[in-house]
Motif scaffolding. Structure first.
Motif, PDB file in Angstrom:
ATOM      1  N   ARG A 421      73.610  87.229  13.372  1.00  0.00           N
ATOM      2  CA  ARG A 421      72.746  85.771  14.404  1.00  0.00           C
ATOM      3  C   ARG A 421      71.364  85.678  14.412  1.00  0.00           C
ATOM      4  O   ARG A 421      70.432  86.092  14.440  1.00  0.00           O
ATOM      5  N   PRO A 422      70.963  84.474  13.364  1.00  0.00           N
ATOM      6  CA  PRO A 422      69.591  84.562  12.605  1.00  0.00           C
ATOM      7  C   PRO A 422      68.952  83.780  13.956  1.00  0.00           C
ATOM      8  O   PRO A 422      68.220  84.077  13.856  1.00  0.00           O
ATOM      9  N   LEU A 423      69.257  82.991  14.480  1.00  0.00           N
ATOM     10  CA  LEU A 423      69.193  82.014  15.840  1.00  0.00           C
ATOM     11  C   LEU A 423      68.447  83.544  16.602  1.00  0.00           C
ATOM     12  O   LEU A 423      67.692  83.443  17.258  1.00  0.00           O
ATOM     13  N   ASN A 424      69.684  83.612  17.585  1.00  0.00           N
ATOM     14  CA  ASN A 424      69.531  85.425  18.469  1.00  0.00           C
ATOM     15  C   ASN A 424      67.939  86.522  17.943  1.00  0.00           C
ATOM     16  O   ASN A 424      67.202  86.496  18.549  1.00  0.00           O
ATOM     17  N   ALA A 425      68.481  86.226  16.423  1.00  0.00           N
ATOM     18  CA  ALA A 425      67.483  87.266  15.857  1.00  0.00           C
ATOM     19  C   ALA A 425      66.287  86.828  15.942  1.00  0.00           C
ATOM     20  O   ALA A 425      64.907  88.206  15.636  1.00  0.00           O
ATOM     21  N   LEU A 426      65.636  85.406  15.717  1.00  0.00           N
ATOM     22  CA  LEU A 426      64.207  84.928  16.124  1.00  0.00           C
ATOM     23  C   LEU A 426      64.324  85.040  17.390  1.00  0.00           C
ATOM     24  O   LEU A 426      63.031  85.521  17.371  1.00  0.00           O
ATOM     25  N   VAL A 427      64.482  84.588  18.206  1.00  0.00           N
ATOM     26  CA  VAL A 427      64.329  85.065  20.023  1.00  0.00           C
ATOM     27  C   VAL A 427      64.059  86.462  19.838  1.00  0.00           C
ATOM     28  O   VAL A 427      62.680  86.608  20.729  1.00  0.00           O
ATOM     29  N   PHE A 428      65.296  87.392  19.910  1.00  0.00           N
ATOM     30  CA  PHE A 428      64.618  88.723  19.891  1.00  0.00           C
ATOM     31  C   PHE A 428      63.897  89.264  19.366  1.00  0.00           C
ATOM     32  O   PHE A 428      62.638  90.085  20.435  1.00  0.00           O
ATOM     33  N   ALA A 429      62.867  88.780  18.727  1.00  0.00           N
ATOM     34  CA  ALA A 429      61.958  88.951  17.718  1.00  0.00           C
ATOM     35  C   ALA A 429      60.415  88.255  18.442  1.00  0.00           C
ATOM     36  O   ALA A 429      59.001  89.354  18.704  1.00  0.00           O
ATOM     37  N   ALA A 430      60.632  87.264  18.835  1.00  0.00           N
ATOM     38  CA  ALA A 430      59.363  86.793  19.456  1.00  0.00           C
ATOM     39  C   ALA A 430      59.645  87.448  21.031  1.00  0.00           C
ATOM     40  O   ALA A 430      58.473  87.369  21.519  1.00  0.00           O
ATOM     41  N   PHE A 431      60.349  87.639  21.485  1.00  0.00           N
ATOM     42  CA  PHE A 431      60.635  88.470  22.946  1.00  0.00           C
ATOM     43  C   PHE A 431      59.605  89.926  22.993  1.00  0.00           C
ATOM     44  O   PHE A 431      59.021  90.735  23.699  1.00  0.00           O
ATOM     45  N   ILE A 432      60.225  90.525  21.976  1.00  0.00           N
ATOM     46  CA  ILE A 432      59.635  91.891  21.765  1.00  0.00           C
ATOM     47  C   ILE A 432      57.885  92.042  20.908  1.00  0.00           C
ATOM     48  O   ILE A 432      57.586  93.819  21.477  1.00  0.00           O
ATOM     49  N   SER A 433      58.183  91.146  20.519  1.00  0.00           N
ATOM     50  CA  SER A 433      56.240  90.703  20.111  1.00  0.00           C
ATOM     51  C   SER A 433      55.557  91.048  21.473  1.00  0.00           C
ATOM     52  O   SER A 433      54.278  91.784  21.664  1.00  0.00           O
ATOM     53  N   GLN A 434      56.308  90.795  21.979  1.00  0.00           N
ATOM     54  CA  GLN A 434      55.381  90.567  23.371  1.00  0.00           C
ATOM     55  C   GLN A 434      54.049  89.980  23.808  1.00  0.00           C
ATOM     56  O   GLN A 434      53.354  89.945  24.401  1.00  0.00           O
ATOM     57  N   ASN A 435      54.198  89.139  22.549  1.00  0.00           N
ATOM     58  CA  ASN A 435      52.905  87.775  22.907  1.00  0.00           C
ATOM     59  C   ASN A 435      53.819  86.932  23.721  1.00  0.00           C
ATOM     60  O   ASN A 435      54.299  85.793  23.264  1.00  0.00           O
ATOM     61  N   PRO A 436      52.535  86.384  24.672  1.00  0.00           N
ATOM     62  CA  PRO A 436      52.419  85.201  25.213  1.00  0.00           C
ATOM     63  C   PRO A 436      52.930  84.190  24.138  1.00  0.00           C
ATOM     64  O   PRO A 436      53.796  83.119  25.537  1.00  0.00           O
ATOM     65  N   LEU A 437      52.398  83.720  23.373  1.00  0.00           N
ATOM     66  CA  LEU A 437      52.261  82.525  22.649  1.00  0.00           C
ATOM     67  C   LEU A 437      53.887  82.496  21.491  1.00  0.00           C
ATOM     68  O   LEU A 437      54.547  81.154  22.210  1.00  0.00           O
ATOM     69  N   TRP A 438      53.985  83.457  21.306  1.00  0.00           N
ATOM     70  CA  TRP A 438      55.615  83.289  20.636  1.00  0.00           C
ATOM     71  C   TRP A 438      56.699  83.148  22.265  1.00  0.00           C
ATOM     72  O   TRP A 438      57.724  82.305  21.898  1.00  0.00           O
ATOM     73  N   ILE A 439      56.934  83.821  23.074  1.00  0.00           N
ATOM     74  CA  ILE A 439      58.063  83.826  24.055  1.00  0.00           C
ATOM     75  C   ILE A 439      57.772  82.546  24.643  1.00  0.00           C
ATOM     76  O   ILE A 439      58.880  81.572  24.732  1.00  0.00           O
ATOM     77  N   SER A 440      56.387  81.520  25.237  1.00  0.00           N
ATOM     78  CA  SER A 440      55.629  80.566  25.480  1.00  0.00           C
ATOM     79  C   SER A 440      56.401  79.458  24.745  1.00  0.00           C
ATOM     80  O   SER A 440      57.146  78.373  25.113  1.00  0.00           O
ATOM     81  N   LEU A 441      56.660  80.141  23.265  1.00  0.00           N
ATOM     82  CA  LEU A 441      57.015  78.881  22.183  1.00  0.00           C
ATOM     83  C   LEU A 441      58.522  78.402  22.670  1.00  0.00           C
ATOM     84  O   LEU A 441      59.116  77.322  22.531  1.00  0.00           O
ATOM     85  N   CYS A 442      58.681  79.882  22.770  1.00  0.00           N
ATOM     86  CA  CYS A 442      60.388  79.900  22.505  1.00  0.00           C
ATOM     87  C   CYS A 442      61.310  79.299  23.850  1.00  0.00           C
ATOM     88  O   CYS A 442      61.970  78.072  23.899  1.00  0.00           O
ATOM     89  N   ILE A 443      60.598  78.858  25.550  1.00  0.00           N
ATOM     90  CA  ILE A 443      60.461  78.414  26.472  1.00  0.00           C
ATOM     91  C   ILE A 443      60.267  76.876  25.921  1.00  0.00           C
ATOM     92  O   ILE A 443      61.118  75.962  26.824  1.00  0.00           O
ATOM     93  N   ILE A 444      59.346  76.323  25.161  1.00  0.00           N
ATOM     94  CA  ILE A 444      59.151  75.541  25.355  1.00  0.00           C
ATOM     95  C   ILE A 444      60.242  74.325  24.063  1.00  0.00           C
ATOM     96  O   ILE A 444      60.712  73.346  24.827  1.00  0.00           O
ATOM     97  N   VAL A 445      60.431  75.319  23.203  1.00  0.00           N
ATOM     98  CA  VAL A 445      61.766  74.205  22.610  1.00  0.00           C
ATOM     99  C   VAL A 445      62.709  74.049  23.596  1.00  0.00           C
ATOM    100  O   VAL A 445      63.157  73.252  23.234  1.00  0.00           O
ATOM    101  N   TYR A 446      63.028  75.428  24.061  1.00  0.00           N
ATOM    102  CA  TYR A 446      64.590  75.084  25.285  1.00  0.00           C
ATOM    103  C   TYR A 446      63.622  74.006  26.244  1.00  0.00           C
ATOM    104  O   TYR A 446      64.758  73.581  26.389  1.00  0.00           O
ATOM    105  N   LEU A 447      62.979  74.539  26.891  1.00  0.00           N
ATOM    106  CA  LEU A 447      62.715  72.863  27.616  1.00  0.00           C
ATOM    107  C   LEU A 447      62.986  71.528  27.233  1.00  0.00           C
ATOM    108  O   LEU A 447      63.603  70.432  27.723  1.00  0.00           O
ATOM    109  N   VAL A 448      62.455  71.064  26.096  1.00  0.00           N
ATOM    110  CA  VAL A 448      62.191  70.089  24.710  1.00  0.00           C
ATOM    111  C   VAL A 448      63.800  70.023  24.718  1.00  0.00           C
ATOM    112  O   VAL A 448      63.562  68.461  25.479  1.00  0.00           O
ATOM    113  N   LEU A 449      64.772  70.689  24.374  1.00  0.00           N
ATOM    114  CA  LEU A 449      66.017  70.345  23.668  1.00  0.00           C
ATOM    115  C   LEU A 449      66.540  70.377  25.628  1.00  0.00           C
ATOM    116  O   LEU A 449      67.426  69.199  24.993  1.00  0.00           O
ATOM    117  N   LEU A 450      66.386  70.920  26.059  1.00  0.00           N
ATOM    118  CA  LEU A 450      67.264  70.730  27.280  1.00  0.00           C
ATOM    119  C   LEU A 450      67.241  68.761  28.138  1.00  0.00           C
ATOM    120  O   LEU A 450      67.690  68.618  28.786  1.00  0.00           O
TER     121      LEU A 450
END
Length: 484
Positions: A421-450
């Protein structure tokens, strides 16, 4: 408490728990008790039928695939042992089990407040698709909140994708106001939408490759039963290339042809039974929608902002002709690609039987154009092989720690259905990095799409229906059946 809940669900299983949920939901929708009871029984019977067929057919397909692999002499270090081990580990991990309980509550709340128009609790058994990612994250980070947050985020964007493709899915599979919402299969919505203009530019929309076209052109040889036998012979030969001079090989080839023909024939029958569990519910949803909105029956539901959808098990679509044919054709293709793909370490084996589940969203969005389905599958699942290769050691360690047994002689394992699952794997990589920037980016993209979905849902559905109508067979269907 969590252990008690785990024991309870293990004791009764999906074939009991899901029908109970369907019965409760039917009563909530004001379906008559007798009909609600039949919906529940059809759900149980359908799930049991799926389980019997897949459990019997999986070892047969696995054996043929392993013979294909042995014929090549190429060895890949990460072996697909099926999604079942991942499901078991999900329910055995503290993060996974916590999500199973509180994720169900969250699904009710998200629907109640309007964040999603998809009612997910009707398909609660597929929650393990969210749980497995939290389980893997906890194995890597040992961070409870990051891991649980990942599972919830996977739920959020799965619901979003499920709603985007909902109108197309319900139109194609002919069950009003329903959609699939399994984390492991819904992400195929992304390539199906993004790549469709490219396929049209290449003329794929002019290729009349559908089950109906096969039947019209080839008569009895275009029937799913016959196509199953033909595909069975081809796959059987590929699995016995070195032994074609022996009677034993041809015995296996023709046995597999009959077995695949049986699956292509029987699975649609079971699917029809399973769909009876949801048809009365879907009709009741539509009736209530019209009454509440004070609409006439002719009004196009695409423009109804209050329209909502019932999440159904993706077994509902498995037996549809274009779905099962595309999935079966992709089996030998993905085995060959696994060997040819530079840098790939993953060998898909057991989960290849899940390919019809994995292509459902693509089938719905392309209106059953088998050429487009295969093209999308080749690109997306090839990227998925890289994702599974990267996750191989993490997945193996996680399922070993949380209760799943690793087959003897295999060092690294995976699930082609869960991990490719390429998309799932990218989200997984962002979260396990524990980097607030990458996690925030995931959330922002989701909110824009929503926001886009909430504001332009009707336009998105109209666009997808127009794209589906560009296929040659869709135009022919419209000419022959004006009401559709």
């Amino acid at each position: 408490m969590l252990n008690n809940i785990h024991t309870f669900f293990n004791a009764f299983g999906a074939t009991v728990i899901v029908p109970v949920m369907i019965f409760i939901i039917a009563l909530f929708l004001k379906v008559k008790p007798k009909k609600a009871m039949m919906c529940a029984l059809y759900a149980g019977v359908g799930l049991t039928g799926f389980s019997w067929i897949i459990n019997e057919f999986t070892p047969v397909v696995t054996k043929i695939v392993r013979q294909m692999v042995d014929n090549t002499g190429i060895k890949l270090p990460i072996v697909d042992i099926g999604w079942q081990a991942g499901s078991l580990a999900s329910f055995g991990s503290p993060v996974g089990l916590t999500f199973f309980v509180f994720g169900l509550i969250a699904e009710f709340i998200l629907f109640a407040v309007g964040v999603t128009k998809v009612f997910m609790p009707s398909n609660l058994w597929n929650n393990f698709g969210f749980m497995i990612w939290g389980t893997l994250a906890f194995y890597v980070t040992h961070n409870w909140w990051i891991s649980l947050g990942l599972s919830f985020f996977m739920l959020l964007y799965t619901l979003l994708l499920a709603e985007i493709q909902a109108d197309r899915w319900s139109r194609y599979y002919k069950i009003e106001n329903t959609t699939v919402c399994a984390a492991q299969n819904i992400v195929q919505t992304v390539p199906a939408i993004l790549l469709d203009p490219l396929w049209n530019m290449l003329g794929f929309n002019k290729a009349n490759l559908t089950p109906a076209a096969f039947k019209n052109k080839f008569g009895v040889f275009g029937e799913p039963t016959t196509l199953g036998a033909i595909l069975g012979i081809v796959i059987g030969i590929l699995g016995n290339l070195k032994d074609l001079a022996t009677i034993k090989a041809w015995g296996q080839i023709f046995q597999f042809a009959i077995q695949l023909s049986a699956v292509m024939t029987i699975f649609p029958l079971v699917t029809n039974v399973f769909s009876k569990a949801f048809t009365p519910l879907a009709k009741q949803i539509d009736q209530t929608r019209k009454q509440n909105a004070n609409q006439q029956p002719e009004v196009d539901p695409v423009h109804d902002k209050k329209r909502w959808f019932l999440a159904v098990d993706d077994g509902v679509g498995y037996g549809e002709s274009a779905t099962i044919i595309s999935g079966i054709i992709l089996i030998p293709i993905m085995v060959v690609i696994a060997f040819l793909l530079p840098g790939n370490k993953t060998l898909p084996v057991v989960d290849l039987i899940s390919l019809p589940f994995m292509v459902e969203s693509i089938v719905a969005i392309t209106d059953g154009n088998i050429l487009k389905v295969i093209a999308n599958g080749v690109i997306w699942f090839s990227l998925g092989l890289y994702a599974a290769s990267w996750l191989g050691s993490i997945y193996t360690g996680a399922i070993s720690q949380y209760g799943a047994a690793i087959p003897a002689g295999i060092v690294l394992v995976t699930s082609f259905n869960l991990m490719a699952r390429p998309l799932n794997a990218l989200v997984f990589a962002a979260f396990i990095s524990q980097n607030p920037l990458w996690i925030s980016l995931c959330i922002i993209v989701y909110l824009v799409l929503l926001y886009i979905l909430r504001k332009y849902r009707s336009q998105i559905w109209i666009y997808l229906n127009k794209m589906a109508a560009k296929n040659v067979h869709a135009k022919e269907d419209l000419k022959s059946s004006p009401k559709d």
